[in-house]
Design a protein around this motif. Structure first.
Motif, PDB file in Angstrom:
ATOM      1  N   ASP A   9      41.047  40.183  38.963  1.00  0.00           N
ATOM      2  CA  ASP A   9      40.135  39.771  40.018  1.00  0.00           C
ATOM      3  C   ASP A   9      38.740  39.454  39.494  1.00  0.00           C
ATOM      4  OD1 ASP A   9      40.299  42.634  39.549  1.00  0.00           O
ATOM      5  OD2 ASP A   9      38.807  42.888  41.134  1.00  0.00           O
ATOM      6  N   TYR A  13      39.658  31.405  36.790  1.00  0.00           N
ATOM      7  CA  TYR A  13      40.959  30.728  36.743  1.00  0.00           C
ATOM      8  C   TYR A  13      41.305  30.276  35.328  1.00  0.00           C
ATOM      9  CZ  TYR A  13      44.338  27.056  38.091  1.00  0.00           C
ATOM     10  OH  TYR A  13      45.452  26.254  38.223  1.00  0.00           O
ATOM     11  N   ASP A  45      41.201  46.098  50.870  1.00  0.00           N
ATOM     12  CA  ASP A  45      41.074  44.653  50.672  1.00  0.00           C
ATOM     13  C   ASP A  45      41.192  44.303  49.189  1.00  0.00           C
ATOM     14  OD1 ASP A  45      40.859  43.974  53.311  1.00  0.00           O
ATOM     15  OD2 ASP A  45      38.674  43.774  53.321  1.00  0.00           O
ATOM     16  N   HIS A  48      44.843  44.307  48.336  1.00  0.00           N
ATOM     17  CA  HIS A  48      45.554  43.132  48.847  1.00  0.00           C
ATOM     18  C   HIS A  48      45.198  41.873  48.052  1.00  0.00           C
ATOM     19  CE1 HIS A  48      47.679  44.904  52.213  1.00  0.00           C
ATOM     20  NE2 HIS A  48      46.584  45.590  52.512  1.00  0.00           N
ATOM     21  N   ARG A  49      43.975  41.782  47.561  1.00  0.00           N
ATOM     22  CA  ARG A  49      43.632  40.647  46.708  1.00  0.00           C
ATOM     23  C   ARG A  49      44.464  40.674  45.423  1.00  0.00           C
ATOM     24  NH1 ARG A  49      38.340  37.627  44.318  1.00  0.00           N
ATOM     25  NH2 ARG A  49      39.453  36.851  42.487  1.00  0.00           N
ATOM     26  N   ASN A  52      48.016  39.475  46.028  1.00  0.00           N
ATOM     27  CA  ASN A  52      48.242  38.109  46.499  1.00  0.00           C
ATOM     28  C   ASN A  52      47.438  37.055  45.731  1.00  0.00           C
ATOM     29  OD1 ASN A  52      50.073  38.722  48.831  1.00  0.00           O
ATOM     30  ND2 ASN A  52      48.333  39.961  49.437  1.00  0.00           N
ATOM     31  N   ASN A  53      46.139  36.993  45.935  1.00  0.00           N
ATOM     32  CA  ASN A  53      45.331  35.912  45.354  1.00  0.00           C
ATOM     33  C   ASN A  53      45.422  35.848  43.838  1.00  0.00           C
ATOM     34  OD1 ASN A  53      44.200  37.070  47.892  1.00  0.00           O
ATOM     35  ND2 ASN A  53      42.921  35.240  47.832  1.00  0.00           N
ATOM     36  N   ASP A  54      45.269  36.984  43.180  1.00  0.00           N
ATOM     37  CA  ASP A  54      45.232  36.973  41.715  1.00  0.00           C
ATOM     38  C   ASP A  54      46.579  36.608  41.117  1.00  0.00           C
ATOM     39  OD1 ASP A  54      42.529  37.679  41.618  1.00  0.00           O
ATOM     40  OD2 ASP A  54      43.000  39.807  41.773  1.00  0.00           O
ATOM     41  N   GLU A  56      48.693  34.596  42.405  1.00  0.00           N
ATOM     42  CA  GLU A  56      48.839  33.155  42.588  1.00  0.00           C
ATOM     43  C   GLU A  56      48.025  32.380  41.559  1.00  0.00           C
ATOM     44  OE1 GLU A  56      47.727  32.337  46.602  1.00  0.00           O
ATOM     45  OE2 GLU A  56      49.417  33.465  47.467  1.00  0.00           O
ATOM     46  N   ARG A  57      46.792  32.830  41.279  1.00  0.00           N
ATOM     47  CA  ARG A  57      45.954  32.135  40.293  1.00  0.00           C
ATOM     48  C   ARG A  57      46.580  32.192  38.911  1.00  0.00           C
ATOM     49  NH1 ARG A  57      40.701  33.753  39.122  1.00  0.00           N
ATOM     50  NH2 ARG A  57      41.262  35.942  39.463  1.00  0.00           N
TER      51      ARG A  57
END
Length: 251
Positions: A9, A13, A45, A48-49, A52-54, A56-57
């Motif tokens: 996190d 990218y 939060d 959850h990041r 999910n988000n990390d 995906e990146r």
């Protein structure tokens, strides 16, 4: 190669592209303290990041991220009980391979209590655990950390991280997996190779612990390169850069 301990996190990218080009195929990203963890909502939060988000990146650049979730000793918020109540549910997610990063920072009573609670939870769930060792008072805190581990979980289910020369003797006696954190302010690639030459590669994994601190996303491949220059064999390089972590985490 596997980077056995990162904080995705905190990284841009482009770092994942660099890692993939250098031969890293997967990594374990862990919960930590990227913000002022003022309440349970912030901590959850953050979890959850990571889930999910990390992921995906990283996946967009060819890196598969596995996840470890837990309350870092610097992430203890006033309503931490709400986080601990939610944690067992989150740990059931198939993307989560361990509980972590947990441990002690200053050996406060609250830190010890939350560390014990999480070790007992990991024991109940038969999960692996990634345990932090601090920069300050490292040996004293690590001695207490290992004592608590011995009382609450089988050490073979624990990765003790940020191992360096100051605690190598303690780490070897403890009997779990040992993480060599190759980072500018921790262990250099050359220092890591010296430790591996002296103590062998069984029981060690390499990681960058890349985060908002001075970090190098290529720590693992650079250390493998130094191992090759030092004359260590392919089996030894594969052991610390892939096999030991893959077996431990089941990935």
């Amino acid at each position: 190669m596997i980077d056995a301990h990162i904080h995705a996190d905190c990284r841009p990218y482009e770092d994942f592209e660099k890692m993939a080009v250098a031969g890293i195929e997967s990594a374990v990203t862990l919960a930590h303290d990227p913000l002022r963890m003022s309440n349970s909502a912030v901590v959850l939060d953050h979890f959850h990041r990571i889930l999910n988000n990390d992921r995906e990146r990283a996946a967009a650049n060819g890196i598969e991220l596995f996840v470890a979730l837990g309350v870092h000793p610097r992430s203890i918020c006033p309503d931490v009980d709400l986080v601990l109540a939610e944690l067992p549910i989150l740990l059931e997610d198939e993307r989560v391979v361990a509980l972590g990063e947990v441990g002690l920072e200053t050996v406060r009573d609250e830190e010890e209590a939350i560390f014990k609670d999480q070790l007992q939870l990991a024991d109940e769930l038969s999960m692996k655990v990634v345990v932090h060792t601090p920069r300050r008072n490292k040996r004293e805190v690590t001695e207490r950390t290992l004592s608590i581990i011995a009382e609450n979980i089988d050490p073979t289910r624990v990765q003790l991280d940020h191992v360096d020369t100051s605690i190598i003797d303690l780490a070897l006696e403890f009997g779990g997996l040992m993480g060599l954190t190759v980072q500018p302010l921790k262990v250099s690639p050359l220092e890591a190779v010296e430790l591996l030459e002296e103590y062998g590669c069984e029981g060690f994994v390499l990681d960058s612990d890349m985060s908002s601190s001075p970090s190098d996303p290529l720590s693992v491949p650079k250390t493998v390169h130094q191992m090759k220059l030092a004359g260590l064999g392919n089996e030894e390089m594969e052991m610390v850069s892939h096999r030991n972590a893959a077996v431990f985490y089941g990935i």
